[in-house]
Design a protein around this motif. Structure first.
Motif, short mmCIF file in Angstrom:
data_model
loop_
_atom_site.label_atom_id
_atom_site.label_comp_id
_atom_site.label_asym_id
_atom_site.label_seq_id
_atom_site.Cartn_x
_atom_site.Cartn_y
_atom_site.Cartn_z
N LEU A 172 0.81 -1.21 0.00
CA LEU A 172 0.00 0.00 0.00
C LEU A 172 0.85 1.26 0.00
CD1 LEU A 172 -2.74 -1.14 2.56
CD2 LEU A 172 -2.91 -1.05 0.05
N LEU A 173 2.12 1.14 0.37
CA LEU A 173 3.07 2.24 0.31
C LEU A 173 4.40 1.71 -0.22
CD1 LEU A 173 2.66 4.20 3.69
CD2 LEU A 173 1.98 4.98 1.41
N PRO A 174 5.21 2.57 -0.85
CA PRO A 174 6.57 2.14 -1.21
C PRO A 174 7.35 1.79 0.05
CG PRO A 174 5.99 4.24 -2.26
CD PRO A 174 4.92 3.95 -1.25
N PRO A 175 8.35 0.92 -0.07
CA PRO A 175 9.12 0.52 1.11
C PRO A 175 9.77 1.72 1.80
CG PRO A 175 9.61 -0.91 -0.74
CD PRO A 175 8.79 0.22 -1.29
N VAL A 176 9.66 1.76 3.12
CA VAL A 176 10.30 2.77 3.95
C VAL A 176 10.97 2.05 5.11
CG1 VAL A 176 9.96 4.77 5.45
CG2 VAL A 176 8.62 4.57 3.34
N LYS A 177 12.18 2.43 5.42
CA LYS A 177 12.90 1.80 6.52
C LYS A 177 12.20 2.11 7.84
CE LYS A 177 16.48 -0.55 8.06
NZ LYS A 177 16.71 -1.94 7.64
N VAL A 178 12.00 1.07 8.67
CA VAL A 178 11.36 1.23 9.98
C VAL A 178 12.33 0.71 11.04
CG1 VAL A 178 9.43 0.60 11.46
CG2 VAL A 178 9.05 0.96 9.01
N PHE A 179 12.65 1.57 12.02
CA PHE A 179 13.49 1.18 13.14
C PHE A 179 12.64 1.11 14.40
CE2 PHE A 179 16.41 3.50 10.31
CZ PHE A 179 17.43 2.57 10.17
N ASN A 197 12.44 -4.49 5.66
CA ASN A 197 12.78 -3.11 6.00
C ASN A 197 12.50 -2.76 7.47
OD1 ASN A 197 13.82 -2.24 3.50
ND2 ASN A 197 11.75 -1.96 2.70
N LEU A 198 12.14 -3.74 8.29
CA LEU A 198 11.98 -3.52 9.74
C LEU A 198 13.24 -3.97 10.45
CD1 LEU A 198 10.28 -2.94 12.34
CD2 LEU A 198 9.54 -5.34 12.22
N THR A 199 13.78 -3.09 11.29
CA THR A 199 14.98 -3.42 12.07
C THR A 199 14.73 -3.13 13.54
OG1 THR A 199 16.48 -2.91 10.23
CG2 THR A 199 17.42 -2.89 12.45
N TYR A 200 14.96 -4.13 14.38
CA TYR A 200 14.93 -3.93 15.82
C TYR A 200 16.33 -3.52 16.28
CZ TYR A 200 10.31 -6.13 16.11
OH TYR A 200 8.98 -6.43 15.98
N VAL A 201 16.41 -2.37 16.94
CA VAL A 201 17.69 -1.82 17.36
C VAL A 201 17.92 -2.20 18.82
CG1 VAL A 201 19.05 0.28 17.64
CG2 VAL A 201 17.38 0.10 15.78
N GLU A 202 19.00 -2.92 19.08
CA GLU A 202 19.22 -3.42 20.43
C GLU A 202 20.27 -2.62 21.20
OE1 GLU A 202 19.73 -7.64 22.81
OE2 GLU A 202 19.93 -7.59 20.63
N THR A 203 21.44 -2.44 20.64
CA THR A 203 22.51 -1.80 21.40
C THR A 203 22.45 -0.28 21.28
OG1 THR A 203 24.11 -1.76 19.58
CG2 THR A 203 23.97 -3.79 20.87
N LEU A 204 23.06 0.38 22.25
CA LEU A 204 23.10 1.84 22.24
C LEU A 204 23.94 2.34 21.06
CD1 LEU A 204 22.11 4.28 23.79
CD2 LEU A 204 24.19 4.18 25.19
N LYS A 205 24.95 1.60 20.70
CA LYS A 205 25.78 1.96 19.55
C LYS A 205 24.94 1.97 18.28
CE LYS A 205 29.81 0.46 16.87
NZ LYS A 205 30.89 -0.57 16.74
#
Length: 464
Positions: free
Chosen positions: A268-275, A314-322
């Motif tokens: 329904l939408l073009p791919p967009v990066k999701v964090f 395009n979904l990324t789970y961010v774990e570390t502070l870095k």
């Protein structure tokens, strides 16, 4: 039978209700109160002796209902804490996260000459107290009557709002007479992503109900997906900017990710990066997977057809502070989901610090922000806000939507009461709401012929 409202009386946070049957004392919820400029340390000033509480009944995991449990244990409570299995798991995560927040605030506070933290910077409780609390959890499934003692029976009824959330319904035999009282906890709404609709409560003599959205109605002309699509299209596709969504890690983030999954997996939408920048969100998502049998039929069907509701391209789970800091250096259009929802802690403050003066940034609020929080100041339109020891001008676009609010609105609250037998119901006690909302809800109930009380904090009511 006696009822005393010791928290969330004529305000939203700090739910804590004492039900006394003879000499037996039941505490329903034990949440943190962070309103009215109270210091966090003021939460240890219990209006009763914690050692005298026989049992705690926890309706759900959110910190304004569970967050003061370790303080209760630290100050002498030795009984069981009754809740559903998902509530036990999610509460443990939230309480440990609270310790981390306390410690960060303590480390940023001033020290005295002996190198010790000043009293205003002391953590309310430590990890040890959380683990002592977790050891007291006794889990009960939905709709399974549980004998608290010979005279008191407890049943948890699904109420939506959050995975594992329940209304607590008590049947009490006192002097040979059977009485009943229900505590709604937080009432969910129908057709909410991932969660089942609230179940109907059994008829009771007394009802203690939340009133957060009394007199207010949710947007009904747009769905969750429509609202998100319009916002993402404008912020990330047309303006080539970034969309930051402050979201509570437990509950709201999972519903949001599932909704985004439906949008992007359907093209329904073009791919967009999701964090998703929240370790707590990652861990709580695992709890949702663990109790997948409790998500609603639509989410289960999606899983059967397309796979994990909480994973997509395009979904990324961010774990570390870095890795979190690297997100700030990602200059392509993106969506950043981060905690905490009211902006008073967590990694969201870093994203705000670097983006609040970015004309091409949109900040979308999807939940309630208590008075005094940074989120509340942004929503009321403050042109300058204080973030990380700096005063910053607000150039980002600030938006808000209620389509992902997990609280039922005025109609949902009214329906919760109207399902009950008016002839049996002796009193409805309103808690967990701003005074204006409580009064609107009370007026509507009174007009329909229901007896209503807006209790004052600490006042005891005799339930005959």
């Amino acid at each position: 039978m006696k009822l005393t409202i010791h928290g969330a009386a004529r305000q939203v946070t700090g739910s804590m209700h004492l039900l006394q049957v003879g000499q037996y004392k039941i505490l329903v919820d034990c949440g943190l109160d962070y309103e009215k400029d109270r210091s966090i340390q003021s939460n240890e000033n219990f209006p009763f002796d914690p050692a005298e509480i026989d049992v705690v009944v926890l309706t759900h995991a959110h910190i304004d209902h569970s967050g003061n449990l370790p303080t209760l244990v630290r100050m002498g409570f030795e009984g069981q804490i009754l809740c559903t299995p998902p509530t036990a798991d999610l509460t443990e995560l939230l309480l440990l996260d609270s310790v981390s927040l306390f410690m960060r605030k303590a480390q940023s506070g001033r020290k005295n000459r002996r190198g010790k933290f000043n009293s205003g910077s002391q953590p309310l409780y430590l990890q040890k107290h959380v683990m002592d609390t977790v050891e007291r959890f006794v889990t009960i499934g939905f709709n399974r009557p549980f004998k608290v003692n010979g005279d008191i029976e407890l049943t948890f009824i699904p109420i939506g709002h959050l995975l594992g959330a329940a209304s607590a319904v008590f049947k009490v035999t006192e002097d040979g007479i059977e009485k009943s009282i229900a505590f709604t906890g937080d009432v969910g709404r129908k057709n909410y992503p991932v969660l089942d609709d609230p179940s109907e409560l059994p008829d009771v003599d007394y009802l203690v109900t939340e009133s957060t959205y009394g007199g207010r109605y949710h947007t009904k002309d747009k769905s969750v997906e429509q609202t998100l699509m319009e916002t993402i299209e404008k912020a990330c596709i047309k303006e080539q900017g970034r969309l930051i969504i402050p979201a509570f890690s437990i509950g709201r983030t999972q519903s949001l990710v599932y909704s985004l999954n439906k949008i992007f997996s359907s093209g329904l939408l073009p791919p967009v990066k999701v964090f998703v920048d929240s370790p707590l969100a990652m861990r709580s998502t695992e709890v949702f997977r663990k109790y997948h049998y409790l998500v609603n039929a639509e989410a289960q069907d999606f899983y059967n057809r397309r796979g994990d509701e909480f994973e997509f391209d395009n979904l990324t789970y961010v774990e570390t502070l870095k890795d979190s800091r690297q997100v700030s250096n990602y200059y392509e259009p993106c969506v950043i989901i981060s905690s905490a929802g009211m902006l008073d802690g967590g990694r969201i403050q870093d994203h705000l610090f670097y983006n609040i003066q970015n004309y091409y940034c949109t900040i979308l609020f999807i939940g309630y922000c208590a008075k005094g929080t940074l989120g509340h100041r942004l929503l009321r339109g403050d042109p300058i806000v204080h973030i990380k020891d700096r005063d910053l001008s607000v150039y980002a676009t600030i938006k808000q939507t209620d389509v992902l609010s997990a609280h039922g609105d005025h109609d949902d609250l009214m329906n919760t009461v109207k399902q009950l037998d008016k002839g049996k119901l002796k009193n409805v006690f309103l808690v967990h709401g701003e005074m204006q909302s409580m009064q609107a809800f009370a007026d509507a109930l009174t007009e329909d012929g229901y007896p209503v009380v807006i209790p004052e904090n600490g006042v005891t009511y005799l339930l005959n």
